[in-house]
Motif scaffolding. Structure first.
Motif, PDB file in Angstrom:
ATOM      1  N   GLU A 209       1.079  -0.971   0.076  1.00  0.00           N
ATOM      2  CA  GLU A 209       0.003   0.188  -0.152  1.00  0.00           C
ATOM      3  C   GLU A 209       1.162   0.976   0.172  1.00  0.00           C
ATOM      4  O   GLU A 209       0.385   2.312  -0.386  1.00  0.00           O
TER       5      GLU A 209
ATOM      6  N   GLU B 169      -0.615  -0.672 -18.767  1.00  0.00           N
ATOM      7  CA  GLU B 169      -1.650  -1.951 -18.075  1.00  0.00           C
ATOM      8  C   GLU B 169      -0.834  -2.907 -17.435  1.00  0.00           C
ATOM      9  O   GLU B 169      -1.428  -3.800 -18.168  1.00  0.00           O
TER      10      GLU B 169
ATOM     11  N   LYS C  70      -0.132   2.208  -9.523  1.00  0.00           N
ATOM     12  CA  LYS C  70      -1.691   2.429  -9.166  1.00  0.00           C
ATOM     13  C   LYS C  70      -2.291   2.056  -8.170  1.00  0.00           C
ATOM     14  O   LYS C  70      -2.911   3.140  -7.849  1.00  0.00           O
ATOM     15  N   ASP C  71      -1.812   0.472  -8.632  1.00  0.00           N
ATOM     16  CA  ASP C  71      -2.935   0.322  -6.901  1.00  0.00           C
ATOM     17  C   ASP C  71      -2.633  -0.929  -6.082  1.00  0.00           C
ATOM     18  O   ASP C  71      -1.336  -1.825  -6.894  1.00  0.00           O
ATOM     19  N   TYR C  72      -2.939  -0.715  -5.242  1.00  0.00           N
ATOM     20  CA  TYR C  72      -2.879  -1.970  -4.587  1.00  0.00           C
ATOM     21  C   TYR C  72      -3.958  -2.316  -3.832  1.00  0.00           C
ATOM     22  O   TYR C  72      -4.471  -1.425  -2.366  1.00  0.00           O
ATOM     23  N   LYS C  73      -4.276  -3.836  -2.833  1.00  0.00           N
ATOM     24  CA  LYS C  73      -5.253  -4.264  -2.750  1.00  0.00           C
ATOM     25  C   LYS C  73      -4.632  -5.711  -2.258  1.00  0.00           C
ATOM     26  O   LYS C  73      -4.618  -6.050  -2.835  1.00  0.00           O
TER      27      LYS C  73
ATOM     28  N   ILE D 147       1.466   2.825  -3.464  1.00  0.00           N
ATOM     29  CA  ILE D 147       1.031   3.634  -4.140  1.00  0.00           C
ATOM     30  C   ILE D 147       1.602   5.073  -4.747  1.00  0.00           C
ATOM     31  O   ILE D 147       1.642   5.668  -3.693  1.00  0.00           O
ATOM     32  N   GLY D 148       1.285   5.285  -6.342  1.00  0.00           N
ATOM     33  CA  GLY D 148       1.669   6.141  -6.439  1.00  0.00           C
ATOM     34  C   GLY D 148       3.022   6.754  -6.583  1.00  0.00           C
ATOM     35  O   GLY D 148       3.902   7.704  -7.054  1.00  0.00           O
TER      36      GLY D 148
ATOM     37  N   LEU E  36      -2.139  -6.262  -7.789  1.00  0.00           N
ATOM     38  CA  LEU E  36      -0.871  -4.988  -7.721  1.00  0.00           C
ATOM     39  C   LEU E  36      -1.272  -4.117  -9.390  1.00  0.00           C
ATOM     40  O   LEU E  36      -1.393  -5.040 -10.347  1.00  0.00           O
ATOM     41  N   LYS E  37      -1.825  -2.792  -9.069  1.00  0.00           N
ATOM     42  CA  LYS E  37      -1.816  -2.883 -10.682  1.00  0.00           C
ATOM     43  C   LYS E  37      -0.403  -1.623 -11.108  1.00  0.00           C
ATOM     44  O   LYS E  37      -0.408  -0.544 -10.247  1.00  0.00           O
TER      45      LYS E  37
END
Lengths: 134, 149
Positions: free
Chosen positions: B3, B134, B101-104, B6-7, B116-117
């Motif tokens: 997390e 992507e 871009k994202d992690y969840k 991200i970014g 993971l994006k």
């Protein structure tokens, strides 16, 4: 020469059936792409990962699938190519590559694309948006 | 566990769409079409040069994101998307970088997994964006446990 721009909704591109997948195919792709994850080339590593045998790189199949559009680069280009990896491809699998028109506008043709095993399982599915030059 | 990344961006890396690499790549995906590998066909084409197959950016170096320490094994490639402004030309220089871009983390029937994006980008020498790539990567619980141990 057949052209893409005359295709109608529901029309398909000529499908391509690949020869059975070999280890050499995957070794070549590993070398050409730089993806040396050993589950694609070395039996022991695939087994350690809980697989029954080595599996093809998803990107190998995705790369193959794009060749349905290669004859048409004078008319346009692939603007968007989106794929979900849904199943595994093993050695000796026979994969058929398919594309069907699902949407059209003046300057874009959207295709449903898939790579299907002889069992009928779609191992890859997604969409390709072909941008047409004026 | 990612997390915090991200970014985050990688450093930019200069890549060249090398003729030999394109030839090898086209061969490896069974697509040795003249538009990719034949110099005369490239010159005669509307691009005035050979182009690279759409999945060729797999080859590029996108730099490192220090906050993102991915394991080398056990990652599952879930999804891949390429967006192009135009095809890549053989011989051109492309600056590549990537961003988280994202992690969840999600819990499903096979335990919890991380999603993971990443987004890789390629720019020409004038700084124009040529493509975005992507990638959705799935990190299984077993792999994450192995990293924490």
């Amino acid at each position: 020469m057949s052209t893409l721009t005359t295709k109608q909704l529901g029309d398909t591109l000529a499908s391509v059936t690949l020869p059975p997948v070999t280890r050499l195919d995957l070794i070549k792709y590993a070398g050409a792409s730089g993806d040396y994850n050993p589950i694609h080339t070395i039996d022991k590593e695939a087994e350690k990962a809980g697989l029954p045998g080595i599996i093809a790189h998803g990107m190998w199949t995705m790369g193959n699938l794009a060749k349905l559009f290669t004859p048409y680069y004078e008319e346009g280009y692939i603007e968007t190519y989106n794929i979900r990896f849904r199943g595994m491809v093993f050695l000796d699998d026979v994969i058929t590559l398919q594309a069907e028109v699902k949407e059209q506008s003046e300057d874009k043709i959207t295709f449903d694309v898939r790579a299907r095993k002889e069992t009928g399982e779609d191992v890859l599915r997604g969409e390709a948006v072909f941008a047409v030059y004026e | 566990m990612f997390e915090h990344a991200i970014g985050e961006f990688s450093n930019k890396v200069k890549n060249v769409v090398e003729r030999g690499a394109v030839r090898k790549f086209a061969d490896a995906i069974g697509d040795s079409h003249p538009i990719f590998i034949d110099e005369e066909a490239g010159k005669a084409s509307r691009y005035g040069e050979n182009i690279a197959p759409p999945t060729f950016p797999r080859v590029f170096d996108y730099g490192e994101i220090p906050a993102l320490n991915l394991p080398e094994k056990g990652l599952i490639h879930g999804e891949q998307t390429y967006h192009y402004e135009r095809p890549l030309l053989v011989g051109e220089e492309i600056a590549c970088y990537t961003q988280v871009k994202d992690y969840k983390e999600k819990t499903g029937k096979s335990g919890s997994m991380g999603i993971l994006k990443l987004e890789g980008c390629g720019e020409d020498t004038d700084g124009n964006l040529i493509f975005r790539a992507e990638q959705v990567v799935i990190i299984t619980e077993a792999v994450r446990k192995g990293m924490e141990a």
